[in-house]
Motif scaffolding. Structure first.
Motif, PDB file in Angstrom:
ATOM      1  N   SER A   6       3.760  -2.672   3.408  1.00 30.24           N
ATOM      2  CA  SER A   6       2.853  -3.817   3.306  1.00 30.24           C
ATOM      3  C   SER A   6       2.173  -4.061   4.650  1.00 30.24           C
ATOM      4  N   GLU A  40       0.858  -1.184   0.000  1.00 25.92           N
ATOM      5  CA  GLU A  40       0.000   0.000   0.000  1.00 25.92           C
ATOM      6  C   GLU A  40       0.890   1.229   0.000  1.00 25.92           C
ATOM      7  N   CYS A  41       0.396   2.307  -0.590  1.00 26.96           N
ATOM      8  CA  CYS A  41       1.163   3.549  -0.627  1.00 26.96           C
ATOM      9  C   CYS A  41       0.341   4.685  -0.028  1.00 26.96           C
ATOM     10  N   TYR A  42       1.034   5.558   0.680  1.00 30.82           N
ATOM     11  CA  TYR A  42       0.405   6.708   1.320  1.00 30.82           C
ATOM     12  C   TYR A  42       1.239   7.947   1.027  1.00 30.82           C
ATOM     13  N   CYS A  72       0.046   3.153  -5.897  1.00 31.54           N
ATOM     14  CA  CYS A  72       1.486   2.874  -5.893  1.00 31.54           C
ATOM     15  C   CYS A  72       2.047   3.040  -7.304  1.00 31.54           C
ATOM     16  N   GLY A 106       0.398  -1.546   6.238  1.00 30.93           N
ATOM     17  CA  GLY A 106      -0.529  -0.451   6.485  1.00 30.93           C
ATOM     18  C   GLY A 106       0.170   0.640   7.260  1.00 30.93           C
ATOM     19  N   LYS A 110      -4.177   7.830   1.347  1.00 29.65           N
ATOM     20  CA  LYS A 110      -3.788   6.668   0.549  1.00 29.65           C
ATOM     21  C   LYS A 110      -3.721   7.090  -0.914  1.00 29.65           C
TER      22      LYS A 110
END
Length: 196
Positions: A170, A50-52, A196, A172, A193
């Motif tokens: 990965s 996940e990307c933020y 990616c 969170g 969020k």
């Protein structure tokens, strides 16, 4: 009778129909199977990533400080820039001579231009600002009005950027504490969020 009893105890613990057939394979085939398994494992890991975007800074240095703090918790934290604003600056340019810029200001005032500002320092020192506009249309109107007074102004298109830290994880947000050395999540730090 004892033979029959012995046969019952020696019966296999599996069903023959469920047994795999073992086949000898060449070294190249083993390598290919292992490579395929590694690719599948990597693909599974990437899909869980996940990307933020953490932070929203006008200054790149602030984003770099946050990146350094976050790197204690997550290994991949690059600073990224996003263009958020364009503006249009109408100017009377400078030749680098401050005294000439002051004389140019007096000339512009004599032609009826009073909405101006002489830039006192920085890379634009000596430039005379004749207006900053959010749209190209507004700037073009100003240029036309100045042209009607025989003033040759220029238009500078500027871009402003905001900076944040791309957090790739990965796990969170669980490894990220709420207080990051003065950066407080929810107060002066935003997290959203992103793809990616």
């Amino acid at each position: 009778m004892e033979t029959k009893r012995l046969e019952q105890h020696q019966a296999p613990l599996y069903k023959e129909s469920e047994l795999e057939t073992l086949v000898l394979v060449r070294d190249e085939e083993v390598a290919a199977m292992l490579e395929k398994q590694i690719l599948l494992d990597n693909s599974a890991k990437q899909s869980a990533t996940e990307c933020y975007l953490v932070g929203d800074f006008a200054n790149e240095d602030d984003a770099k400080k946050l990146s350094k703090v976050l790197s204690r918790y997550v290994w991949d934290v690059p600073v990224i820039a996003s263009e958020v604003l364009r503006d249009f600056w109408v100017v009377y340019s400078s030749n680098g001579d401050w005294n000439q810029s002051v004389r140019n200001m007096e000339t512009l005032r004599a032609k009826g231009v009073n909405d101006l500002w002489l830039v006192p320092s920085g890379s634009s020192k000596g430039v005379i600002s004749l207006g900053l506009f959010a749209t190209a249309d507004g700037a073009e109107k100003r240029l036309k009005a100045l042209s009607e007074k025989s003033i040759e102004a220029e238009l500078i298109r500027r871009k402003k950027y905001r900076y944040g830290v791309k957090l790739i994880t990965s796990d969170g947000l669980s490894p990220i504490p709420d207080n990051l050395d003065g950066f407080k999540v929810g107060e002066n730090i935003s997290i959203r969020k992103i793809a990616c």
